[in-house]
Design a protein around this motif. Structure first.
Motif, PDB file in Angstrom:
ATOM      1  N   UNK A   1      41.633  21.826  57.552  1.00  0.00           N
ATOM      2  CA  UNK A   1      41.019  21.433  56.287  1.00  0.00           C
ATOM      3  C   UNK A   1      42.093  20.787  55.424  1.00  0.00           C
ATOM      4  N   UNK A   2      41.692  19.893  54.556  1.00  0.00           N
ATOM      5  CA  UNK A   2      42.673  19.282  53.669  1.00  0.00           C
ATOM      6  C   UNK A   2      43.151  20.372  52.722  1.00  0.00           C
ATOM      7  N   UNK A   3      44.424  20.278  52.298  1.00  0.00           N
ATOM      8  CA  UNK A   3      44.968  21.348  51.480  1.00  0.00           C
ATOM      9  C   UNK A   3      44.149  21.548  50.197  1.00  0.00           C
ATOM     10  N   UNK A   4      43.488  20.486  49.773  1.00  0.00           N
ATOM     11  CA  UNK A   4      42.755  20.572  48.513  1.00  0.00           C
ATOM     12  C   UNK A   4      41.434  21.326  48.665  1.00  0.00           C
ATOM     13  N   UNK A   5      40.899  21.387  49.911  1.00  0.00           N
ATOM     14  CA  UNK A   5      39.580  22.011  50.075  1.00  0.00           C
ATOM     15  C   UNK A   5      39.680  23.517  49.864  1.00  0.00           C
ATOM     16  N   UNK A   6      38.895  24.060  48.965  1.00  0.00           N
ATOM     17  CA  UNK A   6      38.978  25.495  48.727  1.00  0.00           C
ATOM     18  C   UNK A   6      38.323  26.268  49.867  1.00  0.00           C
ATOM     19  N   UNK A   7      38.796  27.482  50.103  1.00  0.00           N
ATOM     20  CA  UNK A   7      38.197  28.345  51.116  1.00  0.00           C
ATOM     21  C   UNK A   7      36.848  28.818  50.597  1.00  0.00           C
ATOM     22  N   UNK A   8      35.858  28.814  51.470  1.00  0.00           N
ATOM     23  CA  UNK A   8      34.521  29.260  51.075  1.00  0.00           C
ATOM     24  C   UNK A   8      34.062  30.406  51.961  1.00  0.00           C
ATOM     25  N   UNK A   9      33.287  31.293  51.392  1.00  0.00           N
ATOM     26  CA  UNK A   9      32.740  32.377  52.202  1.00  0.00           C
ATOM     27  C   UNK A   9      31.409  32.827  51.631  1.00  0.00           C
ATOM     28  N   UNK A  10      30.531  33.269  52.505  1.00  0.00           N
ATOM     29  CA  UNK A  10      29.247  33.753  52.004  1.00  0.00           C
ATOM     30  C   UNK A  10      28.250  33.968  53.121  1.00  0.00           C
ATOM     31  N   UNK A  11      27.008  34.173  52.705  1.00  0.00           N
ATOM     32  CA  UNK A  11      25.950  34.608  53.607  1.00  0.00           C
ATOM     33  C   UNK A  11      24.877  33.538  53.783  1.00  0.00           C
ATOM     34  N   UNK A  12      24.377  33.459  54.999  1.00  0.00           N
ATOM     35  CA  UNK A  12      23.256  32.554  55.259  1.00  0.00           C
ATOM     36  C   UNK A  12      22.221  33.298  56.078  1.00  0.00           C
ATOM     37  N   UNK A  13      20.966  32.943  55.914  1.00  0.00           N
ATOM     38  CA  UNK A  13      19.967  33.476  56.844  1.00  0.00           C
ATOM     39  C   UNK A  13      19.107  32.329  57.347  1.00  0.00           C
ATOM     40  N   UNK A  14      18.610  32.493  58.569  1.00  0.00           N
ATOM     41  CA  UNK A  14      17.696  31.514  59.138  1.00  0.00           C
ATOM     42  C   UNK A  14      16.281  32.043  59.023  1.00  0.00           C
ATOM     43  N   UNK A  15      15.384  31.209  58.573  1.00  0.00           N
ATOM     44  CA  UNK A  15      13.983  31.589  58.548  1.00  0.00           C
ATOM     45  C   UNK A  15      13.207  30.572  59.375  1.00  0.00           C
ATOM     46  N   UNK A  16      11.966  30.932  59.669  1.00  0.00           N
ATOM     47  CA  UNK A  16      11.155  30.036  60.488  1.00  0.00           C
ATOM     48  C   UNK A  16      10.201  30.877  61.285  1.00  0.00           C
ATOM     49  N   UNK A  17       9.166  30.239  61.761  1.00  0.00           N
ATOM     50  CA  UNK A  17       8.177  31.040  62.479  1.00  0.00           C
ATOM     51  C   UNK A  17       8.729  31.479  63.842  1.00  0.00           C
ATOM     52  N   UNK A  18       8.026  32.436  64.462  1.00  0.00           N
ATOM     53  CA  UNK A  18       8.516  32.917  65.757  1.00  0.00           C
ATOM     54  C   UNK A  18       8.750  31.751  66.722  1.00  0.00           C
ATOM     55  N   UNK A  19       9.814  31.858  67.503  1.00  0.00           N
ATOM     56  CA  UNK A  19      10.113  30.833  68.508  1.00  0.00           C
ATOM     57  C   UNK A  19      10.694  29.547  67.958  1.00  0.00           C
ATOM     58  N   UNK A  20      11.038  29.547  66.672  1.00  0.00           N
ATOM     59  CA  UNK A  20      11.552  28.305  66.080  1.00  0.00           C
ATOM     60  C   UNK A  20      12.964  27.988  66.565  1.00  0.00           C
TER      61      UNK A  20
END
Ligand SMILES: Nc1nc2c(ncn2[C@@H]2O[C@H](COP(=O)(O)OP(=O)(O)OP(=O)(O)O)[C@@H](O)[C@H]2O)c(=O)[nH]1
Length: 313
Positions: A6-25
């Motif tokens: 990453x470029x030195x200027x890019x800040x470190x990021x952290x966090x949560x994601x979830x995937x949604x969608x119908x069954x079998x998506x």
């Protein structure tokens, strides 16, 4: 780390994601592809979330924690409504939502139902992810991208991104990780980098064995089955490019009569359980595994506090 620095200027990021969608998506397949070998699967939950962690994507510039959400249902009962409330509160708590829509199927009522609910969650950024692109040609993919963008416009959802991906053909998986992490807040890593203690891994492995052992006999062995991983040791004297992990695990049931169910005629069922579990464990840990399973009777373990402790409850 082999990723582009990453470029030195890019800040470190952290966090949560979830995937949604119908069954079998394609949510699970995408999760596994994202997590890949750099994954740390863990059953730990940091203080900040009540949700089950499915996998962690470690990048030089970010840490993306993928969490599970229960599925959203058309509420027919009070319980259904409560569950949906739970889903909505998860959506409001994560940092980014990935809405998975398979490329090979026209948007249907199931997708629209979820999209309407998503539209109510104003503050969380939403990324539309068009999955399974390997199953369609570019014309069909273009139609799907337009339909999704129109759906957003109709419902007042502003997609942060619309990304086509194929987890199976490994196309654009890295881009999905990159675009999701861009939407995370700046912050420190939430989990230690990469390395994990054995314990959460052993719990995950035990859970995979338990799942395989219950396949098809759930009704006969409702809660009577517990699995304890006794040991996970790398086999000695293996060439570096051909490692093998020895896993010794015990499958506990409550009564002698249940033993026959688990083992099957001439051990055929246990063999099948072992093969299925081994494949899943190898996918989880990214290393070939030798799985040694033993079935043991722990009489009435559910009612015995000492046994319960031993079995990890
Ligand atoms: N061809 C192709 N098939 C895929 C892809 N991703 C998922 N699939 C298949 O689609 C099916 C459903 O995938 P899952 O990842 O289990 O879907 P899910 O959304 O987690 O499903 P639920 O757990 O039922 O909600 C499986 O048979 C996958 O192999 C893809 O990129 N290409």
């Amino acid at each position: 780390m082999s990723d582009t620095p990453s470029s030195p200027a890019a800040p470190y990021r952290s966090g949560f994601a979830c995937f949604v969608g119908r069954p079998n998506a394609g949510k699970s397949t995408l999760t596994n592809a994202l997590v890949g070998t750099k994954v740390a699967i863990t059953s730990d939950r940091p203080q900040t979330t009540r949700h089950t962690v499915r996998g962690i994507v470690h990048r030089p510039d970010a840490q993306l924690v993928l969490v599970d959400t229960p599925g959203l249902h058309k509420p027919r009962t009070l319980l259904g409504e409560r569950l949906n409330d739970l889903v909505r509160s998860t959506w409001a708590e994560v940092d980014v939502i990935g809405f998975c829509l398979p490329a090979d199927q026209k948007l249907g009522p199931g997708d629209k139902f979820i999209a309407k609910e998503l539209a109510e969650i104003k503050k969380t950024p939403k990324v539309a992810i068009v999955t399974k692109t390997d199953l369609v040609d570019s014309k069909r993919l273009a139609e799907q991208l337009i339909a999704i963008s129109q759906l957003g416009a109709e419902l007042g959802i502003e997609w942060a991104e619309i990304i086509p991906v194929s987890a199976v053909a490994d196309k654009q998986v890295g881009l999905v990780a990159e675009l999701l992490t861009k939407l995370l807040p700046k912050g420190q890593p939430l989990y230690p980098d990469g390395d994990l203690t054995d314990e959460p891994e052993q719990i995950m492995v035990a859970e995979l064995i338990r799942e395989a052992a219950l396949e098809g006999v759930r009704d006969e062995l409702p809660h009577s089955l517990a699995v304890v991983v006794e040991e996970m040791i790398p086999r000695e004297d293996r060439p570096a490019d051909r490692p093998l992990l020895d896993i010794h695990a015990n499958v506990y049931i409550e009564r002698q009569s249940q033993k026959a169910i688990v083992i099957g005629a001439k051990g055929a069922r246990l063999k099948h359980v072992g093969t299925t579990a081994r494949k899943h464990i190898e996918a989880l840990l990214g290393t070939p595994v030798y799985l040694d399973l033993h079935v043991k009777v722990a009489k009435d373990w559910q009612r015995d506090p000492k046994q319960l402790r031993k079995l990890g409850f």
